[in-house]
Design a protein around this motif. Structure first.
Motif, PDB file in Angstrom:
ATOM      1  N   GLY A 157       0.850  -1.191   0.000  1.00  0.00           N
ATOM      2  CA  GLY A 157       0.000   0.000   0.000  1.00  0.00           C
ATOM      3  C   GLY A 157       0.882   1.235   0.000  1.00  0.00           C
ATOM      4  N   PRO A 158       0.314   2.395   0.285  1.00  0.00           N
ATOM      5  CA  PRO A 158       1.124   3.616   0.348  1.00  0.00           C
ATOM      6  C   PRO A 158       2.173   3.501   1.451  1.00  0.00           C
ATOM      7  CG  PRO A 158      -1.224   4.127   0.327  1.00  0.00           C
ATOM      8  CD  PRO A 158      -1.116   2.653   0.545  1.00  0.00           C
ATOM      9  N   PRO A 159       3.311   4.171   1.304  1.00  0.00           N
ATOM     10  CA  PRO A 159       4.325   4.156   2.370  1.00  0.00           C
ATOM     11  C   PRO A 159       3.732   4.578   3.714  1.00  0.00           C
ATOM     12  CG  PRO A 159       5.229   5.143   0.396  1.00  0.00           C
ATOM     13  CD  PRO A 159       3.755   4.962   0.143  1.00  0.00           C
ATOM     14  N   ASP A 160       4.077   3.843   4.742  1.00  0.00           N
ATOM     15  CA  ASP A 160       3.601   4.132   6.094  1.00  0.00           C
ATOM     16  C   ASP A 160       4.841   4.393   6.958  1.00  0.00           C
ATOM     17  OD1 ASP A 160       2.623   4.144   8.668  1.00  0.00           O
ATOM     18  OD2 ASP A 160       1.354   2.381   8.430  1.00  0.00           O
ATOM     19  N   TYR A 161       5.272   5.657   6.978  1.00  0.00           N
ATOM     20  CA  TYR A 161       6.524   5.993   7.651  1.00  0.00           C
ATOM     21  C   TYR A 161       6.441   5.829   9.162  1.00  0.00           C
ATOM     22  CZ  TYR A 161       7.637   8.018   3.100  1.00  0.00           C
ATOM     23  OH  TYR A 161       7.863   8.209   1.757  1.00  0.00           O
ATOM     24  N   VAL A 162       5.259   6.037   9.722  1.00  0.00           N
ATOM     25  CA  VAL A 162       5.098   5.888  11.169  1.00  0.00           C
ATOM     26  C   VAL A 162       5.343   4.436  11.577  1.00  0.00           C
ATOM     27  CG1 VAL A 162       3.491   6.033  13.099  1.00  0.00           C
ATOM     28  CG2 VAL A 162       3.540   7.848  11.385  1.00  0.00           C
ATOM     29  N   SER A 163       4.740   3.510  10.849  1.00  0.00           N
ATOM     30  CA  SER A 163       4.932   2.086  11.152  1.00  0.00           C
ATOM     31  C   SER A 163       6.361   1.657  10.871  1.00  0.00           C
ATOM     32  CB  SER A 163       3.962   1.233  10.331  1.00  0.00           C
ATOM     33  OG  SER A 163       2.626   1.473  10.723  1.00  0.00           O
ATOM     34  N   ALA A 164       6.935   2.181   9.791  1.00  0.00           N
ATOM     35  CA  ALA A 164       8.323   1.853   9.466  1.00  0.00           C
ATOM     36  C   ALA A 164       9.245   2.289  10.599  1.00  0.00           C
ATOM     37  CB  ALA A 164       8.731   2.522   8.160  1.00  0.00           C
ATOM     38  N   PHE A 165       9.037   3.519  11.073  1.00  0.00           N
ATOM     39  CA  PHE A 165       9.861   4.045  12.160  1.00  0.00           C
ATOM     40  C   PHE A 165       9.709   3.188  13.410  1.00  0.00           C
ATOM     41  CE2 PHE A 165      10.760   6.763  15.793  1.00  0.00           C
ATOM     42  CZ  PHE A 165      11.957   7.353  15.419  1.00  0.00           C
ATOM     43  N   ARG A 166       8.482   2.777  13.695  1.00  0.00           N
ATOM     44  CA  ARG A 166       8.226   1.966  14.899  1.00  0.00           C
ATOM     45  C   ARG A 166       9.018   0.666  14.876  1.00  0.00           C
ATOM     46  NH1 ARG A 166       2.959  -1.823  15.641  1.00  0.00           N
ATOM     47  NH2 ARG A 166       3.601  -2.843  17.566  1.00  0.00           N
ATOM     48  N   TRP A 167       8.976  -0.027  13.733  1.00  0.00           N
ATOM     49  CA  TRP A 167       9.645  -1.334  13.679  1.00  0.00           C
ATOM     50  C   TRP A 167      11.163  -1.197  13.593  1.00  0.00           C
ATOM     51  CZ3 TRP A 167       7.282  -5.001  15.776  1.00  0.00           C
ATOM     52  CH2 TRP A 167       5.899  -5.136  15.673  1.00  0.00           C
ATOM     53  N   TYR A 168      11.634  -0.183  12.883  1.00  0.00           N
ATOM     54  CA  TYR A 168      13.084   0.033  12.858  1.00  0.00           C
ATOM     55  C   TYR A 168      13.595   0.374  14.252  1.00  0.00           C
ATOM     56  CZ  TYR A 168      13.684  -0.059   7.751  1.00  0.00           C
ATOM     57  OH  TYR A 168      13.775  -0.443   6.438  1.00  0.00           O
ATOM     58  N   ARG A 169      12.810   1.135  14.991  1.00  0.00           N
ATOM     59  CA  ARG A 169      13.239   1.495  16.339  1.00  0.00           C
ATOM     60  C   ARG A 169      13.285   0.265  17.250  1.00  0.00           C
ATOM     61  NH1 ARG A 169      10.200   6.312  19.414  1.00  0.00           N
ATOM     62  NH2 ARG A 169       8.488   4.816  19.274  1.00  0.00           N
ATOM     63  N   GLN A 170      12.312  -0.647  17.084  1.00  0.00           N
ATOM     64  CA  GLN A 170      12.331  -1.884  17.874  1.00  0.00           C
ATOM     65  C   GLN A 170      13.586  -2.693  17.585  1.00  0.00           C
ATOM     66  OE1 GLN A 170      10.155  -2.972  20.313  1.00  0.00           O
ATOM     67  NE2 GLN A 170       9.266  -0.941  20.123  1.00  0.00           N
ATOM     68  N   ALA A 171      13.946  -2.785  16.294  1.00  0.00           N
ATOM     69  CA  ALA A 171      15.158  -3.525  15.924  1.00  0.00           C
ATOM     70  C   ALA A 171      16.409  -2.801  16.402  1.00  0.00           C
ATOM     71  CB  ALA A 171      15.209  -3.728  14.415  1.00  0.00           C
ATOM     72  N   ALA A 172      16.378  -1.470  16.360  1.00  0.00           N
ATOM     73  CA  ALA A 172      17.522  -0.676  16.808  1.00  0.00           C
ATOM     74  C   ALA A 172      17.779  -0.860  18.296  1.00  0.00           C
ATOM     75  CB  ALA A 172      17.291   0.797  16.497  1.00  0.00           C
ATOM     76  N   LYS A 173      16.720  -1.038  19.075  1.00  0.00           N
ATOM     77  CA  LYS A 173      16.876  -1.268  20.512  1.00  0.00           C
ATOM     78  C   LYS A 173      17.669  -2.536  20.798  1.00  0.00           C
ATOM     79  CE  LYS A 173      12.679   1.149  22.054  1.00  0.00           C
ATOM     80  NZ  LYS A 173      11.312   0.987  22.623  1.00  0.00           N
ATOM     81  N   GLN A 174      17.697  -3.445  19.810  1.00  0.00           N
ATOM     82  CA  GLN A 174      18.475  -4.673  19.956  1.00  0.00           C
ATOM     83  C   GLN A 174      19.886  -4.502  19.393  1.00  0.00           C
ATOM     84  OE1 GLN A 174      16.401  -8.478  19.415  1.00  0.00           O
ATOM     85  NE2 GLN A 174      14.629  -7.339  18.649  1.00  0.00           N
ATOM     86  N   GLY A 175      20.223  -3.255  19.020  1.00  0.00           N
ATOM     87  CA  GLY A 175      21.561  -2.960  18.526  1.00  0.00           C
ATOM     88  C   GLY A 175      21.791  -3.320  17.077  1.00  0.00           C
ATOM     89  N   ASN A 176      20.712  -3.520  16.305  1.00  0.00           N
ATOM     90  CA  ASN A 176      20.861  -3.908  14.911  1.00  0.00           C
ATOM     91  C   ASN A 176      21.383  -2.746  14.064  1.00  0.00           C
ATOM     92  OD1 ASN A 176      19.515  -4.163  12.010  1.00  0.00           O
ATOM     93  ND2 ASN A 176      19.888  -6.206  12.818  1.00  0.00           N
ATOM     94  N   ALA A 177      22.492  -2.960  13.378  1.00  0.00           N
ATOM     95  CA  ALA A 177      23.147  -1.903  12.617  1.00  0.00           C
ATOM     96  C   ALA A 177      22.280  -1.403  11.460  1.00  0.00           C
ATOM     97  CB  ALA A 177      24.490  -2.402  12.081  1.00  0.00           C
ATOM     98  N   SER A 178      21.609  -2.307  10.760  1.00  0.00           N
ATOM     99  CA  SER A 178      20.776  -1.911   9.616  1.00  0.00           C
ATOM    100  C   SER A 178      19.611  -1.032  10.063  1.00  0.00           C
ATOM    101  CB  SER A 178      20.249  -3.146   8.896  1.00  0.00           C
ATOM    102  OG  SER A 178      21.301  -3.864   8.294  1.00  0.00           O
ATOM    103  N   ALA A 179      19.020  -1.376  11.201  1.00  0.00           N
ATOM    104  CA  ALA A 179      17.908  -0.583  11.723  1.00  0.00           C
ATOM    105  C   ALA A 179      18.379   0.812  12.131  1.00  0.00           C
ATOM    106  CB  ALA A 179      17.266  -1.284  12.912  1.00  0.00           C
ATOM    107  N   LEU A 180      19.523   0.885  12.782  1.00  0.00           N
ATOM    108  CA  LEU A 180      20.080   2.176  13.181  1.00  0.00           C
ATOM    109  C   LEU A 180      20.365   3.037  11.948  1.00  0.00           C
ATOM    110  CD1 LEU A 180      22.513   0.816  15.902  1.00  0.00           C
ATOM    111  CD2 LEU A 180      20.610   2.380  16.347  1.00  0.00           C
ATOM    112  N   PHE A 181      20.904   2.409  10.913  1.00  0.00           N
ATOM    113  CA  PHE A 181      21.192   3.129   9.675  1.00  0.00           C
ATOM    114  C   PHE A 181      19.907   3.646   9.024  1.00  0.00           C
ATOM    115  CE2 PHE A 181      21.680   3.062   5.026  1.00  0.00           C
ATOM    116  CZ  PHE A 181      22.730   3.968   4.878  1.00  0.00           C
ATOM    117  N   SER A 182      18.879   2.808   8.990  1.00  0.00           N
ATOM    118  CA  SER A 182      17.608   3.210   8.373  1.00  0.00           C
ATOM    119  C   SER A 182      16.961   4.363   9.133  1.00  0.00           C
ATOM    120  CB  SER A 182      16.659   2.009   8.311  1.00  0.00           C
ATOM    121  OG  SER A 182      17.164   1.016   7.437  1.00  0.00           O
ATOM    122  N   LEU A 183      17.053   4.341  10.454  1.00  0.00           N
ATOM    123  CA  LEU A 183      16.522   5.459  11.241  1.00  0.00           C
ATOM    124  C   LEU A 183      17.286   6.748  10.929  1.00  0.00           C
ATOM    125  CD1 LEU A 183      15.965   3.682  14.679  1.00  0.00           C
ATOM    126  CD2 LEU A 183      14.188   4.559  13.151  1.00  0.00           C
TER     127      LEU A 183
END
Length: 223
Positions: A157-183
């Protein structure tokens, strides 16, 4: 017998001895112990101390799975998924499902990936999203990354930046480098969040520390 084998396998309290570990684990497996069979599968799957042999790994995993040892479902599914034969991919789906029903988040992620790619099963993005979400809510970082990417790029569907940010932040909390980069990218481009070079640099710096090479380049440009 299984415990003795595992002590030798990991050098726990005794000198590590792969030959002794295999001897005891085979003996235990011959008496029907599924934990011993599973660990024999691991030995041949990884090829640690023995020559790697996918056929033997699959055989031992199957014996463990037949005995009801749930971790064997996921390992057997991963083994079959890596095959070049499409009929093995179909078999893998069944084991992914069994492991997922046992609450294995990695199996949920792999099953979602199969539905997304149509590998061994008919392509179904809706089903893939449901499984990604289920795995992500259990803390699976790969599933969290997948959801972040799907929502960011508008794959369902259309880009959902709020949801994208939420899930990247969850992954970033685990120290994931790709998630931190995407944020960092989201803050740099102002995607669903206020554009902020300072916050972008903060996330790029954290990603660089976690080993993300491109983050180092972008951080240098920002600075």
């Amino acid at each position: 017998m299984t415990n003795v084998g595992l002590h030798y396998a990991y050098g726990d309290g005794v000198a590590r001895d792969v030959k002794q570990a295999l001897l005891w684990l085979r003996e235990a497996a011959s008496h029907g112990d599924e934990v011993a069979a599973f660990n024999l599968g691991l030995f041949y799957d990884v090829g640690e101390g023995v020559r790697r042999n996918k056929r033997l790994a699959e055989s031992w995993y199957r014996r463990a799975a037949k005995g009801g040892f749930s971790p064997a479902f996921a390992n057997l599914a991963d083994l079959l998924s890596s095959s070049r034969r499409p009929d093995d991919w179909v078999k893998a789906i069944g084991f992914h499902r069994k492991a997922a029903r046992e609450g294995n988040s990695v199996a949920m992620y792999n099953l979602a990936l199969a539905y997304e790619q149509g590998r061994g099963v008919r392509k179904n993005l809706r089903r893939a999203m449901a499984l990604y979400t289920q795995a992500a809510e259990l803390g699976d970082v790969d599933a969290q990354l997948a959801l972040g990417w799907v929502f960011l790029n508008g794959m369902v569907g259309p880009p959902d930046y709020v949801s994208a940010f939420r899930w990247y932040r969850q992954a970033a909390k685990q120290g994931n480098a790709s998630a931190l980069f995407s944020l960092g990218q989201m803050f740099m481009e102002g995607l669903g969040v206020p554009c902020s070079r300072m916050r972008a640099a903060r996330y790029f710096r954290a990603a660089a520390v976690a080993g993300h090479a491109k983050a180092t380049e972008l951080l240098r440009d920002l600075e």
